[in-house]
Design a protein around this motif. Structure first.
Motif, mmCIF file in Angstrom:
data_model
loop_
_atom_site.group_PDB
_atom_site.id
_atom_site.type_symbol
_atom_site.label_atom_id
_atom_site.label_comp_id
_atom_site.label_asym_id
_atom_site.label_seq_id
_atom_site.Cartn_x
_atom_site.Cartn_y
_atom_site.Cartn_z
ATOM 1 N N GLY A 1 0.901 -1.157 0.045
ATOM 2 C CA GLY A 1 -0.152 0.129 0.262
ATOM 3 C C GLY A 1 0.773 1.323 0.032
ATOM 4 O O GLY A 1 2.020 1.280 0.408
ATOM 5 N N ASP A 2 0.142 2.560 -0.538
ATOM 6 C CA ASP A 2 1.303 3.677 -0.766
ATOM 7 C C ASP A 2 0.202 4.918 -0.687
ATOM 8 O O ASP A 2 -1.052 4.596 -0.716
ATOM 9 N N ILE A 3 0.915 5.851 -0.986
ATOM 10 C CA ILE A 3 0.098 7.099 -0.709
ATOM 11 C C ILE A 3 -0.794 7.236 -2.010
ATOM 12 O O ILE A 3 -1.959 7.712 -1.963
ATOM 13 N N ALA A 4 -0.347 6.789 -2.968
ATOM 14 C CA ALA A 4 -1.065 6.862 -4.423
ATOM 15 C C ALA A 4 -2.367 6.159 -4.300
ATOM 16 O O ALA A 4 -3.324 6.663 -4.528
ATOM 17 N N GLY A 5 -2.428 5.038 -3.583
ATOM 18 C CA GLY A 5 -3.389 4.101 -3.424
ATOM 19 C C GLY A 5 -4.368 4.797 -2.370
ATOM 20 O O GLY A 5 -5.520 4.833 -2.832
ATOM 21 N N ILE A 6 -3.747 5.606 -1.276
ATOM 22 C CA ILE A 6 -4.896 6.266 -0.247
ATOM 23 C C ILE A 6 -5.423 7.496 -1.157
ATOM 24 O O ILE A 6 -6.601 7.515 -1.139
ATOM 25 N N ARG A 7 -4.920 8.224 -2.024
ATOM 26 C CA ARG A 7 -5.298 9.123 -2.694
ATOM 27 C C ARG A 7 -6.471 8.745 -3.771
ATOM 28 O O ARG A 7 -7.638 9.415 -3.931
ATOM 29 N N ALA A 8 -6.229 7.394 -4.261
ATOM 30 C CA ALA A 8 -7.195 6.986 -5.234
ATOM 31 C C ALA A 8 -8.413 6.621 -4.400
ATOM 32 O O ALA A 8 -9.570 6.369 -5.111
ATOM 33 N N ARG A 9 -8.380 6.367 -3.231
ATOM 34 C CA ARG A 9 -9.561 5.826 -2.613
ATOM 35 C C ARG A 9 -10.094 6.636 -1.559
ATOM 36 O O ARG A 9 -10.903 6.283 -0.384
#
Ligand code: NOJ
Ligand code: CA
Length: 560
Positions: free
Chosen positions: A39-47
């Protein structure tokens, strides 16, 4: 106290944290944006849309700093940067802005008890001589016994084994350093003023970047007794006295000076920044000391988490918590799960819960886990928690009803507890399995299509039934219950901060009113429970039993 509109939500600007619902983002396992299985920051931003639709007020993100990951990021090598595996400083800044635009506050995790052994200060300490200023930012001591071969005292690591490791000085066995957790997590020496200055500067670094607050890791551990005296452990069990008023490394009075200084930093901002302490202490009274008006705003209430699924025990945990926070004018918080404990679906899904279950090894092997029972009770527990006065924490995956993955293969386990316990305690990986978002096979949308690596912990096949996609349009799902409860909590004036009164109830039943017009009934008994006369059900955790009754292991919110 002013009020303002944030993205359409009414929030109390000055005291939003008194009744915020905070979503815990365990970053490694939330969503993977770049396909490396982590998991990563890009994943958080997308969700972020998932969190907006869920209806939480804030997120708490577990440590995202550069780290060798000896303890899932709680071994920090640089407190002012972002771990490249998770993203960049620019991505972090963008995430904070995007969360704010959705009305979500952002709380980071600060780890002040220890650094990584790869932190610049610890490397400098290793390169410097015994007695040097570089060593005095940590706890270095000569060993005991002939040749200094024995650790300086009898303290134990929380993860198992001695709390000391030995270094080499001039090519020969040398001093020992203290680590209350893994050997890769040396404890800072908080009596060195440079440590205090450094952490106040780190707080400002992130506050200046718009971060709204910090969760404080091991808040009860920073100060050690002068001279580092022995605990006096029982040689058979290696356990210390269960309760002691003068423990040499937990909950020492000196920690309060540190938090008073931190509070001054937080209060120096026009929009106050907030703290939530992780303090495992012996009693609600000791916890209240962290919550005095010039110290931390809130602290996790682990007594509620540790209470067994029995009406008298829960009632006592609730009473005790409310009384003690009231004494210092603080707000209560409630939490059922986090990244350190067995997921509550699995704790509650044992016919008799004993209140333990902090670790997998505490769970009774028999009778076996009953997922349906756990799910039913978890639904009732959620309505109980969200109806209590104060703030609440949701651990990612609670809203999907995720259970502990108890059968992870030995070779994938990463928690240092597994190795440090000599492979007797499987540790905390089972509650850290990557979230299932969509689809019917792993990685269940956790990683993007065409990902080049599998999720860092394997997801069980039966996660297929509990993906966000599978639950979102199902009115009976855990996700729908969480969304409905949080929406109602926002709308209903009686919920969140405010008055609380127990109502008369049958044995095994908890019933309470929140202001005029709202009541919650939780049935922990074996038979159906009667609703108060004239009550109208606003939301129920289980199917409607009809006839003004609540079935066992269910909760209802009522207009009265
Ligand atoms: C508490 C954190 O929640 C846990 O995950 C960590 O292992 C210890 N503190 C040590 O930092
Ligand atoms: Ca990734």
């Amino acid at each position: 106290m002013g009020t303002a509109e944030v993205a359409g939500q009414r929030t109390d600007v000055e005291t939003w944290w008194r009744d915020a619902v905070v979503y815990q983002l365990y970053i490694r396992s939330f969503a993977d944006g770049n396909g490396d299985g982590i998991g990563d920051i890009a994943g958080i931003r997308a969700r972020l849309g998932h969190l907006r639709d869920l209806g939480v007020d804030a997120v708490w993100i577990n440590p995202w700093y550069p780290s060798p990951m000896a303890d899932g990021g709680y071994d920090v090598a640089d407190y002012r940067a972002v771990e490249p595996m998770f993203g960049t400083g620019e991505e972090a800044a963008a995430l904070v802005d995007e969360a704010h635009a959705l009305g979500l506050r952002v709380i980071l995790d600060i780890v002040p008890n220890h650094s990584s052994d790869q932190h610049a200060w610890f490397r400098e300490a290793l390169a410097a001589a015994p007695g040097s200023p570089e060593r005095s930012r940590y706890h270095f001591r000569p060993g005991r016994g002939p040749g200094g071969d024995e650790p300086p005292n009898d303290w134990r690591s929380v993860f198992g084994g001695p709390a000391w490791s030995r270094v080499t000085d001039d090519g020969r066995p040398g001093e020992w350093y203290l680590h209350l957790f893994d050997a890769a997590q040396p404890d800072f020496n908080w009596s060195d003023p440079r440590v205090q200055e450094e952490f106040e500067s780190i707080l400002r670094f992130w506050f200046d970047r718009g971060v709204d607050g910090f969760r404080i890791d091991v808040a009860h551990g920073l100060v050690k007794s002068d001279g580092l005296p022995d605990l006096g452990l029982d040689e058979q069990t290696m356990l210390g006295p269960v309760e002691r008023s003068d423990h040499p490394h937990w909950d020492r009075d000196g920690v309060h000076d540190i938090f008073r200084a931190w509070r001054r930093v937080a209060d120096s901002y026009a929009q106050p920044r907030v703290f939530v302490g992780e303090a495992w202490v012996d009693s609600p009274e000791r916890l209240a000391r962290y919550l005095r008006s010039d110290e931390l705003h809130t602290a996790f209430n682990f007594d509620f988490l540790r209470a067994p699924w029995e009406a008298p025990a829960l009632r006592q945990a609730i009473d005790h918590s409310l009384d003690t926070v009231a004494a210092v004018g603080a707000a209560a918080t409630w939490v059922l799960s986090n990244h350190d404990v067995v997921r509550h679906v699995s704790r509650l899904g044992r016919p008799a819960t004993n209140g333990a279950g902090h670790s997998l090894t505490d769970l009774a092997p028999a009778p076996a886990f009953d997922r349906e029972l756990g799910r039913r009770r978890a639904r009732a527990a959620a309505l109980l928690m969200f109806a209590l006065p104060g703030g609440a924490y949701v651990y990612q995956g609670d809203e999907l009803g995720l259970w502990e993955v108890e059968d992870l293969p030995d070779e994938v386990l990463q928690d240092p507890t597994w190795t440090r316990s000599g492979h007797t305690d499987r540790g905390r990986d089972g509650c850290r399995v990557p979230l299932p978002w969509s689809g019917t096979t792993p990685p269940f949308g956790f990683s993007p299509a065409g990902a080049h690596a599998a999720p860092w912990l394997p997801q069980p096949a039966d996660f297929a039934a509990v993906t966000v996609e599978a639950q979102v349009d199902d009115p009976e799902s855990m996700l729908s219950l969480y969304r409905a409860a949080l929406a109602l909590r926002h709308e209903h004036p009686a919920l969140g901060d405010g008055p609380f009164t127990w109502l008369p109830s049958e044995p095994g039943v908890l019933a309470f009113a929140r202001g005029a017009g709202f009541a919650c009934v939780v049935n922990l008994s074996d038979g159906p429970a009667q609703l108060p006369a004239g009550a109208r059900v606003l939301l129920g955790s289980g199917p409607d039993a009809g006839d003004g009754m609540v079935p066992p292991d269910a909760a209802v919110w009522l207009a009265v």
